[in-house]
Enzyme design. Structure first.
Site, PDB file in Angstrom:
ATOM      1  CB  SER A 225      -1.010   0.094   1.269  1.00 52.18           C
ATOM      2  OG  SER A 225      -1.422   1.355   1.598  1.00 52.18           O
TER       3      SER A 225
ATOM      4  CE1 TYR B 281      -4.729  -2.511   4.480  1.00 55.00           C
ATOM      5  CE2 TYR B 281      -3.862  -0.185   4.319  1.00 55.00           C
ATOM      6  CZ  TYR B 281      -4.236  -1.370   3.517  1.00 55.00           C
ATOM      7  OH  TYR B 281      -4.294  -1.404   2.278  1.00 55.00           O
TER       8      TYR B 281
END
Length: 286
Positions: A178, A191
């Site tokens: 990400s 996350y």
């Protein structure tokens, strides 16, 4: 055709994982202009989180390129069946494997089922993940960490360990990391931490498998319009999603899936340990 941030209304879903079938507007997993050219002809891919979002688009484009696919997902059966229909419409086989990837035995069984039913395994896409919006540090307790690492980090090891006996020279492993692994995200702390682990795993595994000539690369998406968004963000935060990047719009799954096609194909034969950045124009280091 892209979707502007202004076309994203406030919305949320009362389940996790959220469902692509309930998103407004629906994400774009394919485009008419994408014409397959046999880049993955005769290959078999296993895609975790393949029922929706980026995973669905990867499955569809892989099918367009000639691959059969197995998709692993938790319990979003309607979304998974839709993806299966889309893959089969391209004349390819699609195996649905529902289950919990935090269970290492299930991961091994999913790999074996793929090989048994589709005949081989050439491409492993570790894409499934969960995320949470966290306002305070005390929300990140042992249960939260156990859950998010159990979904986002540990299964990479489980699937790779199970897949390696079946992967041959020229095979490809692709990890979804990400933009948050590079720039951080205060409201997605747990996350973002797992995505950093995904990045480190990609680079380390690439070095480990160099002698076997198995390539390992990653993709680090920015704000992409997938079920991740209505299941992890407050409804009011979803409205106008994507304005924060230079392109001032959300990316669509199909705009990310092309990276997975490239990395799985011979076009990327001189790339390993690398990460592609479909993120709307954000410049990140590394």
């Amino acid at each position: 055709m892209t979707i502007s941030a202004d076309q994203i209304p406030a919305q949320t879903q009362d389940r996790q994982p959220a469902l692509e079938s309930e998103m407004t507007p629906p994400p774009q997993y394919d485009r008419d202009s994408y014409k397959g050219s046999g880049k993955l002809k005769g290959k078999v891919a296993l895609i975790t989180g393949g029922d929706s979002g980026i995973g669905r688009s990867v499955a569809v484009l892989y099918a367009k390129e000639g691959a059969d696919v197995a998709i692993v997902y938790l319990d979003e059966h309607g979304d998974a069946e839709k993806t299966q229909q889309l893959v089969e419409a391209q004349g390819r086989r699609c195996l649905l494997i529902p289950g919990d990837i935090s269970n290492d035995q299930f991961c091994g069984e999913a790999v074996q089922q793929t090989v048994d039913q589709l005949g081989q395994l050439d491409i492993l896409v570790s894409n499934a993940a969960e995320q949470y919006t966290e306002g305070d540090m005390d929300e990140i307790d042992a249960a939260r960490l156990g859950s998010i690492f159990g979904t986002n980090v540990f299964p990479m090891f489980y699937f790779v360990n199970a897949a390696l006996p079946h992967l041959k020279e020229g095979s490809s492993i692709i990890i979804t990391t990400s933009i948050n692994a590079y720039k951080g995200n205060a409201s997605l702390l747990s996350y973002s931490t797992t995505k950093g682990a995904n990045l480190a795993f990609t680079r380390s595994l690439a070095s480990r498998l160099m002698d076997r000539k198995i390539r390992v690369n990653g993709v680090a998406p920015g704000p992409i319009w997938t079920p991740f968004i209505p299941d992890a963000m407050p409804a009011e935060s979803v409205e106008g999603f994507g304005k924060q990047v230079p392109m001032q719009r959300p990316g669509q799954p199909v705009e990310v899936a092309t990276c997975f096609v490239f990395l799985a194909s011979e076009d990327a034969s001189y790339m390993t340990g690398q990460v592609l950045h479909p993120n709307g124009g954000v410049v990140v280091g590394g």
